[in-house]
Design a protein around this motif. Structure first.
Motif, PDB file in Angstrom:
ATOM      1  N   MET A 121       0.849  -1.167   0.000  1.00  0.00           N
ATOM      2  CA  MET A 121       0.000   0.000   0.000  1.00  0.00           C
ATOM      3  C   MET A 121       0.901   1.239   0.000  1.00  0.00           C
ATOM      4  O   MET A 121       1.693   1.450   0.909  1.00  0.00           O
ATOM      5  CB  MET A 121      -0.894  -0.024   1.237  1.00  0.00           C
ATOM      6  N   GLY A 122       0.765   2.058  -1.045  1.00  0.00           N
ATOM      7  CA  GLY A 122       1.605   3.241  -1.178  1.00  0.00           C
ATOM      8  C   GLY A 122       1.090   4.415  -0.369  1.00  0.00           C
ATOM      9  O   GLY A 122      -0.020   4.411   0.158  1.00  0.00           O
ATOM     10  N   ALA A 123       1.937   5.414  -0.300  1.00  0.00           N
ATOM     11  CA  ALA A 123       1.568   6.612   0.460  1.00  0.00           C
ATOM     12  C   ALA A 123       0.432   7.367  -0.216  1.00  0.00           C
ATOM     13  O   ALA A 123      -0.382   7.997   0.453  1.00  0.00           O
ATOM     14  CB  ALA A 123       2.784   7.518   0.621  1.00  0.00           C
ATOM     15  N   GLY A 124       0.362   7.305  -1.541  1.00  0.00           N
ATOM     16  CA  GLY A 124      -0.685   7.998  -2.276  1.00  0.00           C
ATOM     17  C   GLY A 124      -2.067   7.438  -2.000  1.00  0.00           C
ATOM     18  O   GLY A 124      -3.063   8.170  -2.014  1.00  0.00           O
ATOM     19  N   GLU A 125      -2.133   6.147  -1.754  1.00  0.00           N
ATOM     20  CA  GLU A 125      -3.424   5.518  -1.488  1.00  0.00           C
ATOM     21  C   GLU A 125      -4.005   5.956  -0.147  1.00  0.00           C
ATOM     22  O   GLU A 125      -5.211   5.851   0.066  1.00  0.00           O
ATOM     23  CB  GLU A 125      -3.281   3.999  -1.520  1.00  0.00           C
TER      24      GLU A 125
END
Length: 99
Positions: A1-5
């Motif tokens: 899970m990326g920071a953008g999500e």
């Protein structure tokens, strides 16, 4: 899970909250200034007999129906091969416009 999500939904809700807070506080300050001057509050569209805000429920309902139709039509376009963000956003704006 990326920071953008994680950051995008948080930023979106923070932006919506900030806009709503700014709108309500500004409106409150304007009305207080109007009361201090003794002016009539009918310039805000809220007439004391209630005729101006008579159909707010139906307008709000039609707004949300328009959003629902936009999401439905966006799903149809996304399944037809159009990019999902483009399909959903464009159809929501088109559907809310006529509601």
């Amino acid at each position: 899970m990326g920071a953008g999500e994680i950051l995008v939904p948080i930023a979106f809700f923070a932006l919506v909250f900030g806009m709503l807070y700014l709108y309500l506080t500004t409106r409150h300050k304007q009305r207080l200034a109007l009361i201090e001057k003794g002016a009539d509050a009918s310039i805000f569209g809220m007439v004391s007999n209630g005729k101006s805000g008579q159909y707010w429920t139906i307008r709000t309902g039609l707004f949300f129906v328009g959003i629902g139709i936009g999401v439905l039509m966006g799903n149809v376009l996304a399944n037809a091969g159009l990019l999902e963000p483009v399909a959903y956003i464009s159809m929501i704006f088109i559907s809310v416009d006529w509601a």
